[in-house]
Design an enzyme around this catalytic site. Structure first.
Site, PDB file in Angstrom:
ATOM      1  N   ASP A 298       0.818  -1.218   0.000  1.00  0.00           N
ATOM      2  CA  ASP A 298       0.000   0.000   0.000  1.00  0.00           C
ATOM      3  C   ASP A 298       0.850   1.266   0.000  1.00  0.00           C
ATOM      4  O   ASP A 298       0.364   2.346   0.317  1.00  0.00           O
ATOM      5  CB  ASP A 298      -0.963   0.011   1.191  1.00  0.00           C
ATOM      6  CG  ASP A 298      -0.246  -0.075   2.538  1.00  0.00           C
ATOM      7  OD1 ASP A 298       0.990  -0.264   2.539  1.00  0.00           O
ATOM      8  OD2 ASP A 298      -0.911   0.044   3.572  1.00  0.00           O
ATOM      9  N   GLU A 381       8.686  -2.834  13.947  1.00  0.00           N
ATOM     10  CA  GLU A 381       9.959  -2.338  13.413  1.00  0.00           C
ATOM     11  C   GLU A 381      11.023  -2.262  14.503  1.00  0.00           C
ATOM     12  O   GLU A 381      12.163  -2.697  14.317  1.00  0.00           O
ATOM     13  CB  GLU A 381       9.773  -0.942  12.792  1.00  0.00           C
ATOM     14  CG  GLU A 381       8.768  -0.886  11.652  1.00  0.00           C
ATOM     15  CD  GLU A 381       7.359  -0.516  12.129  1.00  0.00           C
ATOM     16  OE1 GLU A 381       6.572  -0.025  11.309  1.00  0.00           O
ATOM     17  OE2 GLU A 381       7.085  -0.726  13.330  1.00  0.00           O
TER      18      GLU A 381
END
Length: 440
Positions: A298, A381
């Site tokens: 995306d 992350e």
């Protein structure tokens, strides 16, 4: 005009048509060194046709055909035809030498000056395109095209050009980036450059195929790349498989469903974690070097980004646009030195970065067998980068001109509701039945 004269008139023009469009291999031997016939400025082919046709009307068929044969014999002895042929050869050779600067040599030198086509079929197609482009640029004198005919001139140049290309070393073609192109700043690399592994998690939704299509159109421009498309599903989606095969991109289509324990939890879900960890497993089993990048479907990517991260030694980072309330997630840099992070959601993270903002060397990963991504929403992350220890923020390799450029944007398509069911009583046996199979 009686029937005999009419037939004679038609025969004459049939003969002239054959002469004008005569194949080059048969025409060249006919143009020998005994040429005596000369074209005058007032004696073009059209004049000869008119003169011959007038003679045909006043004579019998044998006499008319005799004139045609004399005309053919005269055409064979044209010194100017020799000059025209020589001019054609010279023009094609010049065009060939101009285009030969694009031929093999630059791409394999490691300088990164061209795109390399290793497939012989692709190379042949490129050579054919170059030849047609050269012919299109020719600006020959109008009297030449009138004298020998446009088709004959075209056939002459085409055959000579094919001969020149056939004897050349044209096994591989390299097309340079144009100096004025907007992509001129992108260092186009050869196949000797480090390989890129793009890990893309995805799941079934209305936007899946459109977003993968957009991403594929970008990756098709990147050399030496392998795309790992990993679905959060028990089985591969057929539409995704068809899309990947259609693009021709080197890829593996895998599945890695989210564990049931996390699916049942309330609140945010750790989406994409099982997919990315599956990608890490694939790298450990199949890759020895190169660089990998978690690239979601995306996002919007500038192809220059992929050339930037290709040189990653350990861990590299760069800005991500349209991210968090700040509209930006990026390392903070002062005079080329890393100073910290700028992100709209720090939350005590050691590495407050976006998933699209870093890449890792495969060798660096392989030296850390315990590196993995945690199933912790919002901290994926940070958790993964910390698992690469020993590794500290000060060791980050800064890309995108010391983090002064945005080469990736967290765009995200608008969420769409599932489409309404098709009324088969009204639309059965129509194209809508097929289209509905492509839309979620």
């Amino acid at each position: 005009m009686n029937d005999t004269n009419t037939d004679t008139h038609n025969s004459i023009f049939e003969e002239l048509h054959k002469i004008t469009l005569y194949p080059l291999p048969h025409l060249l031997p006919a143009l020998d060194s005994h040429s005596t016939y000369k074209y005058g400025s007032k004696h073009t082919i059209s004049t000869q046709v008119k003169t011959t046709s007038h003679a045909a009307r006043g004579n019998n068929a044998a006499q008319a055909m005799g004139r045609v044969q004399l005309w053919v014999q005269a055409m064979k002895h044209s010194k100017k035809m020799w000059l025209i042929m020589l001019l054609g050869v010279c023009v094609v050779i010049i065009q060939y030498h101009i285009s030969s600067t694009w031929l093999v040599g630059g791409s394999n030198s490691g300088t990164g000056n061209g795109l390399s086509y290793a497939d012989p079929a692709v190379a042949a197609a490129v050579r054919e395109e170059l030849l047609h482009a050269a012919i299109g640029r020719l600006r020959l004198d109008d009297t030449i095209s009138v004298s020998i005919g446009q088709k004959l001139l075209h056939d002459l140049i085409m055959q000579l050009g094919h001969e020149l290309l056939a004897v050349g070393a044209c096994g591989e073609v390299s097309v340079p980036a144009a100096a004025d192109s907007s992509l001129s700043q992108v260092p186009l690399t050869s196949y000797t450059a480090p390989r890129l592994y793009i890990i893309t998690p995805t799941y079934r939704r209305p936007e899946q195929i459109p977003e993968l299509t957009r991403m594929a159109q970008t990756l098709m421009h990147v050399q030496n790349l392998h795309w790992l498309v990993i679905e959060d599903a028990e089985n591969k989606t057929q539409l995704v498989s068809e899309l990947l095969h259609r693009t021709g991109i080197s890829h593996d289509h895998l599945v890695a469903p989210m564990p049931e324990a996390f699916k049942k939890r309330k609140g945010p879900k750790p989406r994409g974690v099982s997919n990315r960890n599956r990608g890490l497993e694939w790298l450990r089993a199949n890759a020895k070097d190169g660089v990998f990048y978690f690239a979601d479907d995306d996002n919007t990517y500038d192809i220059q980004l992929f050339e930037e991260i290709r040189t990653t030694k350990h861990v590299s980072m760069w800005p991500v646009g349209l991210c968090t309330k700040f509209g930006l997630s990026s390392p903070v840099v002062v005079n080329g030195t890393f100073m910290g992070f700028y992100d709209g959601w720090v939350a005590g993270r050691k590495f407050p970065v976006d998933m699209a903002g870093f890449a890792v060397s495969v060798q660096f990963l392989l030296q850390r067998p315990n590196a993995t991504m945690p199933y912790k929403p919002g901290f994926e992350e940070d958790g993964f980068l910390k698992s690469l220890a020993p590794f500290e923020p000060k060791e980050i390799e800064l890309k995108a001109k010391n983090c002064t450029e945005v080469l990736v944007w967290h765009t995200q398509s608008k969420k769409n509701e599932a489409s309404a069911a098709l009324d088969l009583t009204k639309y059965n046996n129509t194209n809508l039945v097929i289209l509905k199979q492509l839309i979620v």
